[in-house]
Design an enzyme around this catalytic site. Structure first.
Site, PDB file in Angstrom:
ATOM      1  CG  HIS A   1      -1.749  -1.241   1.333  1.00  0.00           C
ATOM      2  ND1 HIS A   1      -1.330  -2.295   2.125  1.00  0.00           N
ATOM      3  CD2 HIS A   1      -2.911  -1.636   0.742  1.00  0.00           C
ATOM      4  CE1 HIS A   1      -2.213  -3.279   2.051  1.00  0.00           C
ATOM      5  NE2 HIS A   1      -3.182  -2.905   1.210  1.00  0.00           N
TER       6      HIS A   1
HETATM    7  S1  FES Z   1       1.637  -0.594   3.348  1.00  0.00           S
HETATM    8 FE1  FES Z   1      -0.029  -1.903   3.687  1.00  0.00          FE
HETATM    9  S2  FES Z   1       0.949  -3.673   4.329  1.00  0.00           S
HETATM   10 FE2  FES Z   1       2.584  -2.367   4.022  1.00  0.00          FE
END
Ligand code: FES
Length: 251
Positions: free
Chosen positions: A216
């Site tokens: 993410h």
């Molecule tokens: S940014 Fe979501 S798991 Fe690492």
């Protein structure tokens, strides 16, 4: 019946005497006392139940318990009070010794029971990892598996150390000084688990040159601190120590 009758007040002495003379009231060859047969008159009944012969059992031999008595109380002519203190001391000694042995046995049983629930030696060995530091070149990050998780060991350069120590704490989402995250500034050791949803970040990537989580888009610096993206916390620092200059033991 005889005992109840013999306790009845003023007749007691006579009744006691009659109790011990029952045998003499039984004629050879007869099965009933003379009183019951109506041959002598008495004020009480010593008759046994129908069909039962009542005899005074004066032939019972009392066993000799001398072998079971303490030597101090074998002689019936001596008062047992004379040896009371000595016998009491022996009883106390025996009780004390038994108590000590019992407590020691209970402690051993409890200790073995509790230790049986602790981790075995092979499990404990797996809980630690020993890493040879000279195998990690300066500026590189190596990943190890520790307790089923990735473990990052980073050999930082002087430039990285200086940059991380100079970071303004007010800019950090999870404020923590670099000195509080390392034991030796040259070695940065963290769990390779993103604090967002648990992905494994990529080393030497991201906007801050530390770690980047592609799931993410979380960016960590070379001290493992979260600098950008959805992750809320810094990478976790496990317990570790340096037994010597070339070795680190994690766990
Ligand atoms: S940014 Fe979501 S798991 Fe690492």
């Amino acid at each position: 019946m005889m005992s109840i009758t013999s306790r009845s007040g003023a007749f007691s002495p006579y009744l006691q005497a009659a109790k011990h003379s029952v045998k003499s009231l039984v004629l050879p060859g007869t099965k009933e006392p003379l009183a019951a047969a109506g041959k002598i008159g008495v004020m009480f009944c010593v008759c046994p139940a129908p069909g039962v012969t009542r005899l005074a059992h004066t032939d019972i031999k009392v066993p000799d318990f001398t072998d079971y008595r303490r030597p101090e109380v074998v002689d019936p002519s001596k008062s047992s009070q004379e040896s009371a203190d000595e016998r009491r001391a022996f009883s106390y000694l025996l009780t004390g010794a038994t108590t000590v042995i019992g407590v020691y046995a209970a402690k051993t049983v409890v200790t073995q029971f509790v230790s049986s629930m602790s981790a075995s030696a092979d499990v404990l060995a797996l809980s630690k990892i020993e890493i040879k530091l000279s195998d990690i070149p300066e500026g590189k990050n190596m990943t190890f598996k520790w307790r089923g998780k990735p473990l990052f060991v980073r050999h930082r350069t002087e430039k990285e150390i200086a940059a991380e120590q100079a970071v303004n704490m007010a800019e950090l989402r999870d404020p923590q000084h670099d000195n509080d995250r390392v034991v030796n500034p040259k070695w940065m050791i963290v769990l390779g688990v993103c604090t967002h949803l648990g992905c494994v970040p990529i080393a030497n990537a991201g906007d801050f040159g530390g770690y980047y989580c592609p799931c993410h888009g979380s960016h960590y610096d070379a001290s493992g601190r979260i600098r950008k993206g959805p992750a809320p916390l810094n990478l976790e620092v496990p317990y570790y120590e340096f037994p010597d200059d070339d070795t680190v033991v994690v766990g």
